[in-house]
Design a protein around this motif. Sequence first.
Motif, short mmCIF file in Angstrom:
data_model
loop_
_atom_site.label_atom_id
_atom_site.label_comp_id
_atom_site.label_asym_id
_atom_site.label_seq_id
_atom_site.Cartn_x
_atom_site.Cartn_y
_atom_site.Cartn_z
N THR A 1 28.99 -37.75 -36.37
CA THR A 1 29.81 -37.19 -35.31
C THR A 1 30.11 -35.73 -35.62
OG1 THR A 1 31.86 -37.79 -36.41
CG2 THR A 1 30.86 -39.44 -34.95
N GLN A 2 30.74 -35.04 -34.67
CA GLN A 2 31.08 -33.63 -34.88
C GLN A 2 32.07 -33.46 -36.03
OE1 GLN A 2 32.49 -32.17 -31.12
NE2 GLN A 2 30.44 -32.04 -30.23
N GLN A 3 32.79 -34.55 -36.35
CA GLN A 3 33.73 -34.48 -37.47
C GLN A 3 33.06 -34.83 -38.79
OE1 GLN A 3 34.43 -36.21 -34.55
NE2 GLN A 3 35.58 -34.45 -33.75
N GLY A 4 31.75 -35.08 -38.78
CA GLY A 4 31.03 -35.40 -40.00
C GLY A 4 31.17 -36.84 -40.44
N LYS A 5 31.68 -37.69 -39.53
CA LYS A 5 31.86 -39.11 -39.86
C LYS A 5 30.73 -39.92 -39.23
CE LYS A 5 36.90 -38.64 -39.95
NZ LYS A 5 38.19 -39.10 -39.36
N THR A 6 30.54 -41.12 -39.76
CA THR A 6 29.52 -41.99 -39.17
C THR A 6 30.01 -42.51 -37.83
OG1 THR A 6 30.49 -43.81 -40.43
CG2 THR A 6 28.57 -42.72 -41.39
#
Length: 323
Positions: free
Chosen positions: A83-88
Motif C-alpha cells: 500500500t502507499q503506507q508501505g504495508k501489505t
Amino acid sequence: MSQYLLLKKVSVQNANAIAGLTYGFPAITNFLGFAHALSRKLPETLAVNLGGVAVISHKNTVHARQPRGWGDYVFALSRNPLTQQGKTAPINEEGRMHMQVSLLIEVNGLIAGDTETKEQLIEYVKQNVPELRLAGGQITHIESIELTPLNEEQKTLRKLMPGFALIDRSDYLAEHFQQQKAINDNACLFDAWCDFAQLKFKAEKITSEDEQETEALESVNQKANWHYVAKPQSGYLVPINAGYCAISPIYEAGEVSNVRDSTVPTVFAESAYSVGEWKSLHNIKNIEITLWRYEHQYPWYVAKTIPFEDEIIEPGSSEAMPY
C-alpha cells in the motif's frame, strides 16, 4: 472431417487454479474463451474461425504448501504491491498454478489443399498468441504451432503422449442422480455431485455371529467395521466448473446500469458444475469425445462434449438435470 490447430505443450505460469467451488485446474471455459479470443483476432480475409477445444494436460503444479509441514495444504499467496503506507494490502485468496497443456482447436471454414490460407493462419496465430493470457496466466513457451493433417487424428493424439485429456462425464452425474432419486425421493443434486469427489467410509455394525466368535463380549455391540464406499463410477473423475446458469430474466441492452457493456442484453448468472474425467490419450479412440463446445439453451450456457439431448428443465425444479 475437421482439421485442428495444435498448440503443443503450452507452458503457462500463474494460471488461475480456482474455478468456483473447485480447485486444481482452470475451468474449461477458460480454454474456450482463449480460443474465442484468438478467433476474433484472425482477419476476415482468412474466412476461417476457431471452434471446439480439446485440453490435454502434461503437467501442472498448484502453488500450495503445508504451513506445519504436515496436514492440510493452503495456497501459497503473495501480498503485493504494498500500500502507499508501505504495508501489505488485504487480499482475497487466489489460487495459482504453473501448467503445461496442449490445445487442439477445431478450425472451421478451412478448405483442404488451401496451403496459402494454412500458412497465413499459422503465422497469425504465432503473432497473436503471445499477446493473450490463458486462464489468467502468462504464456511463457510453446513447443510448436501447426495444423494437423486430415484423417490422422489417432497419430495426432499419439504425438501428445504422455498426457491426459479432460472429457465430459455429465452423463455419469445424471445417471447417479436418478439412482439416488429412486432410493430417496429427497435426494439432493449437490450431494450426488459431491459423491464424485468425497472420500467416504461407511460404518457396518458387527453382527451377533461375530459377537460369538470374539471373546470381547461386553463391548462388541458398540463396535463397527468401516468400509470404503466406492465412487459412483470408475475412472479418474473430478468435479469441474462447466459454465453458467441464468438466475434472472434476460434484460434488454441498457436496462441494467453499471454493466461492462451496455450495448448488449444482460442476464445474471451463477456457475454450473458437472463431472469430468482425465483420460490417458492411448485410451481415446475418437477425438470428438475430447472436444468441448459451448451449448446454449436457456437458462444454461455450459461447455459440453455431448450436445443437449433431453428437454431442459428449470433449475428450481425438483427434476432439474445436472450439467
